[in-house]
Structures are given as C-alpha cells and as structure tokens.
Design a protein around this motif. Sequence first.
Motif, PDB file in Angstrom:
ATOM      1  N   SER A 120       0.823  -1.197   0.000  1.00 12.93           N
ATOM      2  CA  SER A 120       0.000   0.000   0.000  1.00 12.93           C
ATOM      3  C   SER A 120       0.861   1.252   0.000  1.00 12.93           C
ATOM      4  O   SER A 120       2.065   1.208   0.266  1.00 12.93           O
ATOM      5  CB  SER A 120      -0.924  -0.003   1.218  1.00 12.93           C
ATOM      6  N   LEU A 131      -4.759   7.216   0.154  1.00 12.25           N
ATOM      7  CA  LEU A 131      -4.379   5.866   0.552  1.00 12.25           C
ATOM      8  C   LEU A 131      -4.729   4.904  -0.573  1.00 12.25           C
ATOM      9  O   LEU A 131      -5.861   4.889  -1.057  1.00 12.25           O
ATOM     10  CB  LEU A 131      -5.132   5.453   1.823  1.00 12.25           C
ATOM     11  N   SER A 151      -1.255   1.700   6.798  1.00  7.22           N
ATOM     12  CA  SER A 151      -0.491   2.087   5.608  1.00  7.22           C
ATOM     13  C   SER A 151       0.956   2.294   6.006  1.00  7.22           C
ATOM     14  O   SER A 151       1.279   2.398   7.197  1.00  7.22           O
ATOM     15  CB  SER A 151      -1.052   3.383   5.008  1.00  7.22           C
TER      16      SER A 151
END
Length: 265
Positions: A120, A131, A151
């Motif tokens: 990610s 994100l 994240s």
Amino acid sequence: MSNPSALQDVLDHVIAPAGELARQEGKFPRAAVAALGRAGLLGLTCSTEPEGGGLARAAEVVARVLPVCPATAAVLQSHYAAATVVEAYGGRWLRGEVAAGRHLCTLALVEDGAGGAVSSTARRTGGVVALRAHKRDVVAAGEADSYVWSSPPVASDGGLTLWGVPAHAPGLFVPASANGVPFASATSTVVADPVRVPAEAMLGADGEGSRILLDAVLPWLLELCAVIGSDAVHPSLGALARSASGTARSGDGQAFAAAAAMALR
C-alpha cells in the motif's frame, strides 16, 4: 457484564433468527448488530473502568454469541478490536458514536500481497492523504461504518500508520465475490484506488501504528483467546498475526507478530 439479561434478550429474539438467515442464505446479520447497539453492547470496549473491564465483558459477549451466530461473533471480534484503537486515538464525535452503539468499526490491516508484504501507499498533498491498497480478510466489508486502516508512514521512516477511514469515502469499494458465494460475516477484500481522507483521520502518530497494534489490538486478541479459545478467533485476526512480521518493519511490529503468533498456537 453489567446487564446480562439485555444480551440474553437480544440472543433469543434477534441474533438466533439472524443466525439462521446467515447459515441458510449467507445474509449479513444487520438486525443482530443493530440490536446489540441498542442494547449498549457495541460500546463495551469504550469502558472507562480500569484493568480492561470493558474488554473482558466484550470478550464474554463474543463467547455467548458465537454458538448462536458465528457470523455475528466474527463481526463483534473485529468491531471490538477496532473500537479499542478508536477509543484511544479517535476524535471525540467518533468515540461518542462508537460508545453509543451507533457506529460499527472493523479492521483493515492485512495486505493483499505475497507473504503479507506491504504494497500500500500513503501520499499527502496539503491536508489530504491518498491511501491506495488492497486489504484482505476484512470482516463486515461494505457493512461497517468505518475501517481502522494501516499504511506505510507518510513521512516517518519504517513502521506503520493507522487511519480511521469512513466507509462512504470516495474511492473505497468492495469487489464482487469471484465465486458469487457470500460470507455472512461479509469478510472480503476492500480496495482503495485511492481513497482520500483528511490528514486528521490519522489514528496516533505517523509511523506509530505497530506500537498501537501492540498496545491496543494485541490485548484484545489475548483476552479473546483466553475466553473462547484460539480456534474460535476469526481468520482475519489470525491472518493479521501471521502476516504481521511481513508488514511491520519496526521493533514494536516484530514484537506484535511474535506475541500474536504465540496467542494463536
């Protein structure tokens, strides 16, 4: 538990029928979740009592719900674990909604990547953070009101950062099931492509997510294992424990992985 009769009433009149629909049709137990909220049983981890009183009562609720409706128990597991993070680091309004039983949380921590590796991204532009990720084993995917989302850090070196991501945020979606067979707990993949959230949605400090998981999520995992046995822990939490060593790059993250793995033995 402060009001055991309230839970018994919900078990008898709402969760049992919802459990039957969950088994027969794979239907998400929305009525059961709503009834638990009205009965004051979704906000138990928001207890102000010392020594984890609310956490212990929450684990007792899961233990009693599990044989009646495993899908509802799985939803509660993830909700209570996520709610401990929200209670410690979320904003006042969100904490109030969770405590009042009007807000269902869940965890979105496990990456949809080989070996649990972090794939990610988190990119900040001004006061907005984009994100991008594929999260797997997310319980109540598309049904929860918000996700405790992990994240890479925005600016720090190493570690993880946690976010409170609203389910209605643009750019967030749940792909259709490949085989068309629904899970009653709505356990699925959630995709951010990307989802944009305000920088204030960060839960805790940038790069401190692994420590927060160690402090907030792991005690819930241990309590749950002690009360109902490790075999009853939902696969999403097991996957989190098994993949933690791949997603966490800090010492705290490695400690979380080791302790969670021991809890699941």
